[in-house]
Design a protein around this motif. Structure first.
Motif, PDB file in Angstrom:
ATOM      1  N   GLY A  47      27.321  40.795-112.532  1.00  0.00           N
ATOM      2  CA  GLY A  47      26.258  41.599-113.412  1.00  0.00           C
ATOM      3  C   GLY A  47      24.853  42.147-112.760  1.00  0.00           C
ATOM      4  N   THR A  48      24.731  42.704-112.948  1.00  0.00           N
ATOM      5  CA  THR A  48      23.212  44.101-112.762  1.00  0.00           C
ATOM      6  C   THR A  48      22.906  45.126-113.799  1.00  0.00           C
ATOM      7  N   GLY A  49      23.537  45.253-114.932  1.00  0.00           N
ATOM      8  CA  GLY A  49      22.570  45.657-116.351  1.00  0.00           C
ATOM      9  C   GLY A  49      24.191  46.835-115.584  1.00  0.00           C
ATOM     10  N   HIS A  50      23.361  48.246-116.272  1.00  0.00           N
ATOM     11  CA  HIS A  50      24.711  49.962-116.337  1.00  0.00           C
ATOM     12  C   HIS A  50      25.589  49.716-115.631  1.00  0.00           C
ATOM     13  N   PHE A  51      25.034  50.256-114.573  1.00  0.00           N
ATOM     14  CA  PHE A  51      25.476  50.736-113.292  1.00  0.00           C
ATOM     15  C   PHE A  51      26.677  49.759-113.014  1.00  0.00           C
ATOM     16  N   SER A  52      27.009  47.975-113.138  1.00  0.00           N
ATOM     17  CA  SER A  52      27.512  46.909-112.681  1.00  0.00           C
ATOM     18  C   SER A  52      28.531  47.378-113.744  1.00  0.00           C
ATOM     19  N   GLU A  53      28.476  47.521-115.835  1.00  0.00           N
ATOM     20  CA  GLU A  53      29.256  47.196-116.001  1.00  0.00           C
ATOM     21  C   GLU A  53      30.048  48.642-116.401  1.00  0.00           C
ATOM     22  N   SER A  54      29.861  49.945-115.952  1.00  0.00           N
ATOM     23  CA  SER A  54      30.243  50.972-115.640  1.00  0.00           C
ATOM     24  C   SER A  54      31.508  51.016-115.010  1.00  0.00           C
ATOM     25  N   TRP A  55      30.568  50.605-113.629  1.00  0.00           N
ATOM     26  CA  TRP A  55      31.845  50.086-112.721  1.00  0.00           C
ATOM     27  C   TRP A  55      32.595  49.729-113.052  1.00  0.00           C
ATOM     28  N   ALA A  56      32.856  48.304-114.350  1.00  0.00           N
ATOM     29  CA  ALA A  56      33.720  47.596-114.109  1.00  0.00           C
ATOM     30  C   ALA A  56      34.649  48.037-115.265  1.00  0.00           C
ATOM     31  N   ARG A 114      43.001  48.495-113.687  1.00  0.00           N
ATOM     32  CA  ARG A 114      42.889  46.964-113.588  1.00  0.00           C
ATOM     33  C   ARG A 114      41.983  46.160-114.347  1.00  0.00           C
ATOM     34  N   ARG A 115      42.300  44.453-113.655  1.00  0.00           N
ATOM     35  CA  ARG A 115      41.699  43.740-115.172  1.00  0.00           C
ATOM     36  C   ARG A 115      40.460  43.698-113.988  1.00  0.00           C
ATOM     37  N   VAL A 116      39.288  43.190-114.457  1.00  0.00           N
ATOM     38  CA  VAL A 116      38.064  42.232-114.714  1.00  0.00           C
ATOM     39  C   VAL A 116      37.547  41.698-114.952  1.00  0.00           C
ATOM     40  N   VAL A 117      37.049  40.608-113.798  1.00  0.00           N
ATOM     41  CA  VAL A 117      36.503  39.397-114.577  1.00  0.00           C
ATOM     42  C   VAL A 117      34.877  40.184-114.507  1.00  0.00           C
ATOM     43  N   ARG A 118      33.349  39.925-114.787  1.00  0.00           N
ATOM     44  CA  ARG A 118      32.789  39.968-115.463  1.00  0.00           C
ATOM     45  C   ARG A 118      31.847  38.310-114.860  1.00  0.00           C
ATOM     46  N   THR A 119      30.801  38.564-114.442  1.00  0.00           N
ATOM     47  CA  THR A 119      29.805  38.144-114.632  1.00  0.00           C
ATOM     48  C   THR A 119      29.090  38.404-115.277  1.00  0.00           C
ATOM     49  N   PRO A 120      28.328  37.019-116.360  1.00  0.00           N
ATOM     50  CA  PRO A 120      27.074  37.659-117.181  1.00  0.00           C
ATOM     51  C   PRO A 120      25.950  38.144-116.615  1.00  0.00           C
ATOM     52  N   TRP A 121      24.857  38.925-116.922  1.00  0.00           N
ATOM     53  CA  TRP A 121      23.626  39.643-116.484  1.00  0.00           C
ATOM     54  C   TRP A 121      22.302  39.553-117.619  1.00  0.00           C
ATOM     55  N   ARG A 122      21.134  38.573-116.904  1.00  0.00           N
ATOM     56  CA  ARG A 122      20.408  38.045-117.732  1.00  0.00           C
ATOM     57  C   ARG A 122      19.167  39.568-117.516  1.00  0.00           C
ATOM     58  N   GLU A 123      18.472  40.108-118.595  1.00  0.00           N
ATOM     59  CA  GLU A 123      17.803  41.079-118.431  1.00  0.00           C
ATOM     60  C   GLU A 123      16.884  41.575-117.923  1.00  0.00           C
ATOM     61  N   PHE A 180      32.489  43.138-106.468  1.00  0.00           N
ATOM     62  CA  PHE A 180      31.404  44.282-106.546  1.00  0.00           C
ATOM     63  C   PHE A 180      30.326  44.563-107.089  1.00  0.00           C
ATOM     64  N   ALA A 181      29.481  44.478-106.161  1.00  0.00           N
ATOM     65  CA  ALA A 181      27.897  44.562-106.664  1.00  0.00           C
ATOM     66  C   ALA A 181      26.996  45.536-106.219  1.00  0.00           C
ATOM     67  N   VAL A 182      26.249  46.057-106.683  1.00  0.00           N
ATOM     68  CA  VAL A 182      25.397  47.109-106.757  1.00  0.00           C
ATOM     69  C   VAL A 182      24.251  46.271-106.275  1.00  0.00           C
ATOM     70  N   HIS A 183      23.399  46.990-105.096  1.00  0.00           N
ATOM     71  CA  HIS A 183      22.667  46.698-104.632  1.00  0.00           C
ATOM     72  C   HIS A 183      21.465  46.459-105.239  1.00  0.00           C
ATOM     73  N   THR A 184      21.139  48.273-105.516  1.00  0.00           N
ATOM     74  CA  THR A 184      20.188  48.333-106.965  1.00  0.00           C
ATOM     75  C   THR A 184      20.572  48.950-107.953  1.00  0.00           C
ATOM     76  N   ASP A 185      20.590  48.351-109.142  1.00  0.00           N
ATOM     77  CA  ASP A 185      21.025  49.196-109.861  1.00  0.00           C
ATOM     78  C   ASP A 185      20.122  50.590-110.336  1.00  0.00           C
ATOM     79  N   THR A 186      20.282  51.086-110.516  1.00  0.00           N
ATOM     80  CA  THR A 186      19.141  52.323-110.991  1.00  0.00           C
ATOM     81  C   THR A 186      18.798  52.606-112.423  1.00  0.00           C
ATOM     82  N   ALA A 187      19.426  52.446-113.479  1.00  0.00           N
ATOM     83  CA  ALA A 187      18.970  51.440-114.705  1.00  0.00           C
ATOM     84  C   ALA A 187      17.979  50.978-114.845  1.00  0.00           C
TER      85      ALA A 187
END
Length: 392
Positions: free
Chosen positions: A80-89, A97-106, A131-138
């Motif tokens: 979980g990194t915000g908008h773009f991690s959720e978009s990828w999921a 595919r199946r997705v396991v998400r880790t929570p993101w603290r805004e 899958f890990a977003v290095h820099t979340d543009t949002a």
């Protein structure tokens, strides 16, 4: 002034390179251009892996990763990194595919502890890749990819590590092999100073073997098919020659400047933007979206605004009256933030002009702001003072 976080301004040398006529596919200059782009991307990513390029945007790059690494019904862990991690999921789920998400603290970077715990809970080893977003543009937050590799190791899990570097590459150091990243996904329209339209990825041998073992159906995205000497095979058809000409020129500009100098320039310009936002928030209306200063990225800064602010109206005033094009919030930040891009072909003079335009627009829209531009000037002046490294 174009100060969205992508597309970013295109240098004249890149525009001129792209203005050449396309060539016959048998012309050896086509292969030479492709090879120069592959070699340049390896150098920029600090990797020995294969480079695969696509006529696509970053979402196309995500799809190539999903289709190559995950057989139908397989599972990915998305940090979980915000908008773009959720978009990828969401994109992975749309592809079956199946997705396991880790929570993101805004307002915060990804939680490596949650990644480790999720992998420990995967006792049947269903998760094929993280899958890990290095820099979340949002969110304008850079997360520690090395901590994700550490979490995978601590959980003693065989999952591959995939990092999205779309918003960070060319602005922030990224040493793929040293970080233990198996696949890095990028795109042309941000730090690489090219138009949208090229996605690319670096793939190490471990990830390539996972793709080779994946019997799921795919064609255009297939790394195994594209690992070829013929340019036609590398692109599953006609290469986007003019975009490749531009990318070769852009990489040449980065290497001529020197990567250390490029990263220092981005740090200097980002510091000026961060100083401006720190000044603006003194009036109590605006603030950083990224809570922790260390997580604030070198590419873009997301600025919180008071509830009820007309973001589109603010952007219209900035663009039409003060000639500064900036971005609005994305996803959960829509209507709650605006974003100032400061990556690619950007220098201190350009960012001061942009910050002055944004500050004028904030005043024109009745938003109370502190002395932001003054803070940015002082930041740049201090960086240029005797005893500090000269940066231009």
């Amino acid at each position: 002034f174009l100060h969205s976080p992508g597309p970013t301004p295109i240098p004249d040398d890149v525009l001129h390179a792209m203005s050449g006529q396309p060539m016959d596919l048998g012309d050896p200059r086509v292969d030479a251009t492709i090879a120069a782009c592959e070699q340049g991307l390896r150098r920029l990513l600090h990797t020995r892996g294969d480079i695969f390029m696509y006529a696509a945007n970053g979402h196309g790059g995500w799809e190539a990763v999903i289709e190559n690494l995950l057989p139908p019904g397989a599972t990915a862990l998305v940090c979980g990194t915000g908008h773009f991690s959720e978009s990828w999921a969401v994109q992975a789920e749309a592809l079956g595919r199946r997705v396991v998400r880790t929570p993101w603290r805004e307002g915060y970077a990804l939680d490596a502890g949650a990644v480790e715990e999720a992998l420990r809970q995967d006792r049947e080893r269903r998760i094929r890749a993280v899958f890990a977003v290095h820099t979340d543009t949002a969110s304008s937050i850079t997360s520690p990819v090395q901590a994700v590799r550490g979490a995978i190791a601590a959980a003693d899990h065989p999952a591959l590590l995939v990092s999205d570097v779309v918003a960070s590459l060319g602005a922030t150091p990224f040493h793929m092999d040293d970080l233990g990243v198996d696949v890095a996904v990028g795109a042309s329209q941000k730090g690489l100073m090219c138009p949208p339209g090229l996605a690319f990825m670096a793939v190490n041998e471990r990830a390539f073997e996972a793709a080779r073992a994946n019997t799921g159906p795919r064609h255009y995205w297939d790394w195994v098919r594209r690992r070829a000497d013929l340019s036609y095979m590398k692109f599953c058809g006609t290469p986007p020659q003019n975009l490749l000409m531009g990318l070769e020129a852009a990489l040449g500009l980065l290497f001529a400047e020197g990567l250390e100098a490029v990263w220092a320039r981005h740090a200097l310009v980002a510091g000026a933007v961060h100083a401006a936002v720190a000044g603006w928030r003194e009036a109590g209306a605006l603030d950083f979206f990224a809570v922790e200063p260390a997580s604030r990225c070198m590419s873009v800064t997301t600025v919180r605004v008071p509830p009820g602010t007309d973001i589109d109206g603010l952007r219209d005033v900035a663009r039409e009256r003060f000639q500064v094009a900036m971005a609005g919030g994305l996803g959960a930040q829509t209507g709650r933030a605006f974003r100032i891009g400061h990556l690619g072909d950007c220098n201190p003079a350009m960012i001061l002009g942009a910050l002055a335009g944004v500050e004028a627009a904030l005043h024109a829209c009745g938003l109370p702001v502190g002395p932001g531009v003054d803070r940015a000037v002082r930041h740049l002046a201090a960086a240029a003072a005797p005893g500090h490294a000269s940066q231009s």
